[in-house]
Design a protein around this motif. Structure first.
Motif, short mmCIF file in Angstrom:
data_model
loop_
_atom_site.label_atom_id
_atom_site.label_comp_id
_atom_site.label_asym_id
_atom_site.label_seq_id
_atom_site.Cartn_x
_atom_site.Cartn_y
_atom_site.Cartn_z
N ARG A 1 2.29 -2.22 -11.45
CA ARG A 1 1.96 -2.52 -10.07
C ARG A 1 2.64 -1.54 -9.15
O ARG A 1 3.63 -0.92 -9.50
CB ARG A 1 2.36 -3.95 -9.73
N HIS A 2 2.09 -1.43 -7.98
CA HIS A 2 2.71 -0.50 -7.04
C HIS A 2 2.48 -1.02 -5.64
O HIS A 2 1.63 -1.88 -5.40
CB HIS A 2 2.08 0.88 -7.17
N ARG A 3 3.25 -0.49 -4.75
CA ARG A 3 3.13 -0.91 -3.38
C ARG A 3 3.35 0.29 -2.48
O ARG A 3 4.32 1.03 -2.65
CB ARG A 3 4.20 -1.96 -3.10
N LEU A 4 2.43 0.52 -1.58
CA LEU A 4 2.59 1.62 -0.64
C LEU A 4 2.63 1.01 0.75
O LEU A 4 1.71 0.30 1.15
CB LEU A 4 1.41 2.59 -0.75
N GLU A 5 3.70 1.26 1.46
CA GLU A 5 3.81 0.73 2.80
C GLU A 5 4.01 1.88 3.77
O GLU A 5 4.82 2.77 3.54
CB GLU A 5 4.97 -0.25 2.90
N LEU A 6 3.21 1.87 4.83
CA LEU A 6 3.27 2.95 5.81
C LEU A 6 3.64 2.37 7.17
O LEU A 6 3.07 1.36 7.58
CB LEU A 6 1.90 3.60 5.89
N PHE A 7 4.57 3.01 7.83
CA PHE A 7 4.99 2.52 9.14
C PHE A 7 4.85 3.61 10.18
O PHE A 7 5.11 4.78 9.90
CB PHE A 7 6.44 2.06 9.07
N LEU B 1 -5.11 7.21 -4.04
CA LEU B 1 -3.83 6.65 -4.49
C LEU B 1 -3.84 6.39 -6.00
O LEU B 1 -2.88 6.66 -6.69
CB LEU B 1 -3.55 5.34 -3.77
N VAL C 1 -1.10 0.08 6.97
CA VAL C 1 -0.28 0.81 7.91
C VAL C 1 0.17 -0.21 8.92
O VAL C 1 -0.64 -0.99 9.40
CB VAL C 1 -1.05 1.87 8.74
N VAL D 1 -5.73 0.30 4.77
CA VAL D 1 -6.07 1.70 4.58
C VAL D 1 -6.89 1.85 3.31
O VAL D 1 -6.67 1.15 2.34
CB VAL D 1 -4.83 2.61 4.51
N ASP E 1 7.35 -5.74 3.16
CA ASP E 1 8.78 -5.64 3.42
C ASP E 1 8.98 -4.66 4.54
O ASP E 1 8.79 -3.46 4.35
CB ASP E 1 9.51 -5.19 2.16
N VAL F 1 -1.18 7.58 -8.72
CA VAL F 1 -0.42 6.68 -9.58
C VAL F 1 -0.58 7.08 -11.05
O VAL F 1 0.39 7.09 -11.81
CB VAL F 1 -0.83 5.22 -9.35
#
Lengths: 147, 147
Positions: free
Chosen positions: A126-132, A109, A93, A104, A74, A113
């Motif tokens: 569940r989890h989501r890590l988004e890096l920008f 992580l 990333v 990554v 997203d 969590v």
DNA sequence: ATTTTTGCAAATCATTTGCATATAT
DNA sequence: ATATATGCAAATGATTTGCAAAAAT
């Protein structure tokens, strides 16, 4: 970034038929290092006269996301994009400038969590890590205000 | 979860006019502990005969998201939701069953992000961590297969 | 008085679906 | 042969926009 063959093999391995449109999808996705939306993939396929229908693009992406060959992303803009990936679950990333996406490593992580689960009392499923940010290349291009 | 007054004050502090629809929005958002979509908020406002227009709901949520009073959330289903929050940047655990959203403390996320920046070579500008699971209450309800 | 904000309805954009046809097995 | 997959175009759902009227400053 899996090869077209790998992607195709995923369809096969899960019992899906190997069709022309799916080969085309595998080719299109295997050829990109960056993230893409369904619409963008459709546009590319049209540019190459692959004759893929819109519905097929959406349906295939759905399947590939289920199979873990592609991961949903997203973007900060709210748009739904995808990235191809090899490993089943992990994070990316994403370069805000060129769209490149890099896997990554899970540097701690999971423990994080676990800690968050403990402190919140939730059972975390569940989890989501988004890096920008900016990838090394674009970062070099932006020769300004930074190291 | 900020109070309606706090939310309203955010509009004011940023130079936005204090209007009836914005008071209504503040009230609606301040009253929820769970996440909500624009559409749900609109439905609630209709239920209470607040006469909010659809566009106003979207526009206000946009502003509040910019102000950091509300945070955008992307549910696993792909739906765009929001949660109200006090602190400017942080993360949430979201209950997949009842929709409750709880702030989580930053137990080492920043260091993790730093490490990932170093190992990837990216300059990381923003990140988002979303956790989904069962809140303590729903977890108790699901008396099955677990501790 | 002036500028911002609103509601509405229409426009746009993303995604899904029904169904007859085509294709892989 | 049979079941699965496809393309199309229409349906649905979400979000945005233009604009004249209403409200806040």
């Amino acid at each position: 970034v899996p090869s077209a063959e790998t992607i195709l093999a995923a369809f096969d391995g899960a019992g899906y038929r190997l069709t022309e449109p799916r080969r085309a999808m595998a080719g299109l996705i295997g050829a990109r290092a960056d993230h893409f939306t369904a619409e963008e993939l459709l546009a590319t396929s049209r540019g190459q006269r692959l004759g893929l229908g819109r519905a097929t693009v959406f349906r295939s992406l759905d399947i590939l996301a289920d199979l873990g060959v592609v991961e949903r992303l997203d973007l900060p803009t709210g748009a739904h994009a995808f990235v191809a990936c090899d490993r089943p679950h992990h994070h990316h990333v994403v370069c805000s400038s060129c769209g490149a996406a890099t896997d990554v490593p899970d540097q701690g992580l999971d423990e994080l969590v676990d800690r968050l689960a403990a402190s919140s009392g939730y059972r975390i499923d569940r989890h989501r890590l988004e890096l920008f940010g900016l990838c090394p290349t674009c970062r070099a291009g932006a020769l300004r205000d930074e190291d």
